[in-house]
Design a protein around this motif. Structure first.
Motif, PDB file in Angstrom:
ATOM      1  N   GLY A 105      14.540  -2.241  -4.127  1.00 11.66           N
ATOM      2  CA  GLY A 105      14.916  -2.027  -2.458  1.00 11.66           C
ATOM      3  C   GLY A 105      13.447  -3.717  -2.616  1.00 11.66           C
ATOM      4  N   MET A 106      12.892  -4.202  -2.594  1.00 14.78           N
ATOM      5  CA  MET A 106      12.667  -5.607  -2.411  1.00 14.78           C
ATOM      6  C   MET A 106      13.303  -6.705  -3.215  1.00 14.78           C
ATOM      7  N   PRO A 107      13.821  -7.989  -2.865  1.00 12.94           N
ATOM      8  CA  PRO A 107      13.942  -8.857  -3.219  1.00 12.94           C
ATOM      9  C   PRO A 107      12.307  -9.518  -3.630  1.00 12.94           C
ATOM     10  N   GLY A 108      13.520 -10.377  -4.732  1.00 11.52           N
ATOM     11  CA  GLY A 108      12.200 -10.422  -5.100  1.00 11.52           C
ATOM     12  C   GLY A 108      11.663 -10.639  -6.598  1.00 11.52           C
ATOM     13  N   LEU A 109      10.085 -11.607  -7.088  1.00  9.22           N
ATOM     14  CA  LEU A 109       9.421 -10.791  -8.243  1.00  9.22           C
ATOM     15  C   LEU A 109       7.891 -10.527  -7.251  1.00  9.22           C
ATOM     16  N   LYS A 158      -2.456   2.035  -8.121  1.00 10.61           N
ATOM     17  CA  LYS A 158      -2.909   2.923  -7.955  1.00 10.61           C
ATOM     18  C   LYS A 158      -2.547   4.080  -7.818  1.00 10.61           C
ATOM     19  N   SER A 159      -2.744   5.226  -7.609  1.00  8.50           N
ATOM     20  CA  SER A 159      -2.210   6.881  -7.919  1.00  8.50           C
ATOM     21  C   SER A 159      -0.856   7.076  -6.627  1.00  8.50           C
ATOM     22  N   ASP A 160      -1.090   6.418  -5.750  1.00 13.84           N
ATOM     23  CA  ASP A 160       0.255   6.478  -5.147  1.00 13.84           C
ATOM     24  C   ASP A 160       1.016   5.766  -4.530  1.00 13.84           C
ATOM     25  N   GLY A 161       1.033   4.431  -6.335  1.00 13.40           N
ATOM     26  CA  GLY A 161       1.276   2.998  -5.465  1.00 13.40           C
ATOM     27  C   GLY A 161       0.975   1.865  -6.130  1.00 13.40           C
ATOM     28  N   ALA A 162       1.243   0.714  -5.852  1.00 15.94           N
ATOM     29  CA  ALA A 162       0.219  -0.500  -6.068  1.00 15.94           C
ATOM     30  C   ALA A 162       0.246  -1.753  -5.510  1.00 15.94           C
ATOM     31  N   ILE A 163      -0.711  -2.821  -5.266  1.00 11.44           N
ATOM     32  CA  ILE A 163      -0.828  -3.399  -4.293  1.00 11.44           C
ATOM     33  C   ILE A 163      -0.237  -4.923  -5.346  1.00 11.44           C
ATOM     34  N   VAL A 164       0.552  -5.394  -5.020  1.00 10.05           N
ATOM     35  CA  VAL A 164       1.239  -6.478  -5.479  1.00 10.05           C
ATOM     36  C   VAL A 164       1.373  -7.614  -4.518  1.00 10.05           C
ATOM     37  N   ARG A 165       1.793  -9.006  -4.616  1.00  8.45           N
ATOM     38  CA  ARG A 165       1.782 -10.199  -4.495  1.00  8.45           C
ATOM     39  C   ARG A 165       3.119 -10.776  -4.673  1.00  8.45           C
ATOM     40  N   SER A 166       2.989 -11.336  -3.553  1.00  6.68           N
ATOM     41  CA  SER A 166       4.679 -11.892  -3.518  1.00  6.68           C
ATOM     42  C   SER A 166       5.179 -13.128  -4.105  1.00  6.68           C
ATOM     43  N   LEU A 167       5.443 -13.569  -5.027  1.00  6.45           N
ATOM     44  CA  LEU A 167       5.966 -14.732  -5.633  1.00  6.45           C
ATOM     45  C   LEU A 167       6.751 -15.925  -4.999  1.00  6.45           C
ATOM     46  N   ARG A 209       5.908   6.564  -3.641  1.00  6.29           N
ATOM     47  CA  ARG A 209       7.095   7.782  -3.603  1.00  6.29           C
ATOM     48  C   ARG A 209       8.753   6.839  -2.796  1.00  6.29           C
ATOM     49  N   SER A 210       8.488   5.643  -2.822  1.00  6.32           N
ATOM     50  CA  SER A 210       9.422   5.069  -1.823  1.00  6.32           C
ATOM     51  C   SER A 210      10.040   4.031  -3.075  1.00  6.32           C
ATOM     52  N   HIS A 211       9.214   3.123  -3.858  1.00 12.15           N
ATOM     53  CA  HIS A 211      10.309   2.278  -4.467  1.00 12.15           C
ATOM     54  C   HIS A 211       9.478   2.396  -6.255  1.00 12.15           C
ATOM     55  N   ASN A 212      10.884   2.108  -7.398  1.00 10.32           N
ATOM     56  CA  ASN A 212       9.482   1.902  -8.822  1.00 10.32           C
ATOM     57  C   ASN A 212       9.798   1.180  -8.592  1.00 10.32           C
ATOM     58  N   PHE A 213       8.648   0.246  -9.640  1.00 10.82           N
ATOM     59  CA  PHE A 213       8.640  -0.499 -10.290  1.00 10.82           C
ATOM     60  C   PHE A 213       8.820  -0.827 -12.277  1.00 10.82           C
TER      61      PHE A 213
END
Length: 207
Positions: A11-15, A22-31, A42-46
């Motif tokens: 659901g999110m473009p790019g890498l 975290k237990s409920d998600g992750a902190i990410v940085r867009s390249l 709960r809204s996205h898969n990694f």
């Protein structure tokens, strides 16, 4: 930045670079734009790029194999919007791809991801297994056995000491018992003497 930390988010473009989980998600940085954000699981898969496989006419291959072939081919990257050009490109670069199961959207995604990785100067390679962790695991039983050997002699030494102490106590008790028995007749004799004296006195008075 390492290849094993790069993920794709549904659901999110790019890498994205995975900064922390975290237990409920992750902190990410867009390249692409270098922005950092929290993404809820709960809204996205990694998907780690390292774990992605690609269909071929033989066995599946890891995505890194296709990206490496793109890197070494020297072919110019095709227009991402041109499906025919994408297919022609991959037929030259990686002809074993199963084009019946690898769709144009997948080909487009691989070209896009390759461009982003190169723009960020990320080396395309799988992470090596952690040899140090394996050495520690292999060595741990030896360390455990050494630590277990030390207390063993102490336990063996403690047992005879306890037995000798118990034996000594029993011997002392045995010595005390005969003394008590010997003392008992003496007390009995004294008691009898006291009882006899009044009897003699009473006899004299009678006369």
């Amino acid at each position: 930045m390492e290849y094993n930390k790069i993920i794709a988010v549904t659901g999110m473009p790019g890498l994205y670079e995975l900064l922390s989980s975290k237990s409920d998600g992750a902190i990410v940085r867009s390249l692409d734009d270098k922005t950092t954000r929290f993404v809820a699981s709960r809204s996205h898969n990694f998907s780690h790029l390292e774990s992605i496989e690609v269909y071929t006419v033989r066995d599946n291959v890891n995505l890194v194999d296709v990206l490496k072939a793109m890197e070494t081919s020297g072919e110019k990257l095709p227009d991402e919007k041109d499906g025919a050009a994408l297919k022609a490109y991959f037929k030259k670069v990686f002809p074993d791809l199963d084009f019946d199961r690898v769709y144009s959207s997948d080909l487009k995604k691989m070209v896009k991801w390759f461009s982003v990785l190169k723009a960020n100067e990320i080396e395309i390679k799988l992470s090596e297994p952690e040899e140090e962790a394996e050495e520690v695991e292999e060595g741990s039983p030896a360390k455990a056995s050494v630590s277990e050997e030390n207390p063993a002699p102490a336990k063996k030494a403690a047992k005879p000491a306890k037995e000798s102490q118990d034996k000594k106590v029993k011997e002392e008790a045995a010595e005390e018992k005969p003394k008590a028995k010997k003392a008992a007749p003496k007390k009995k004799a004294e008691k009898e003497e006291k009882e006899e004296k009044p009897k003699k006195a009473a006899a004299k008075k009678k006369k």
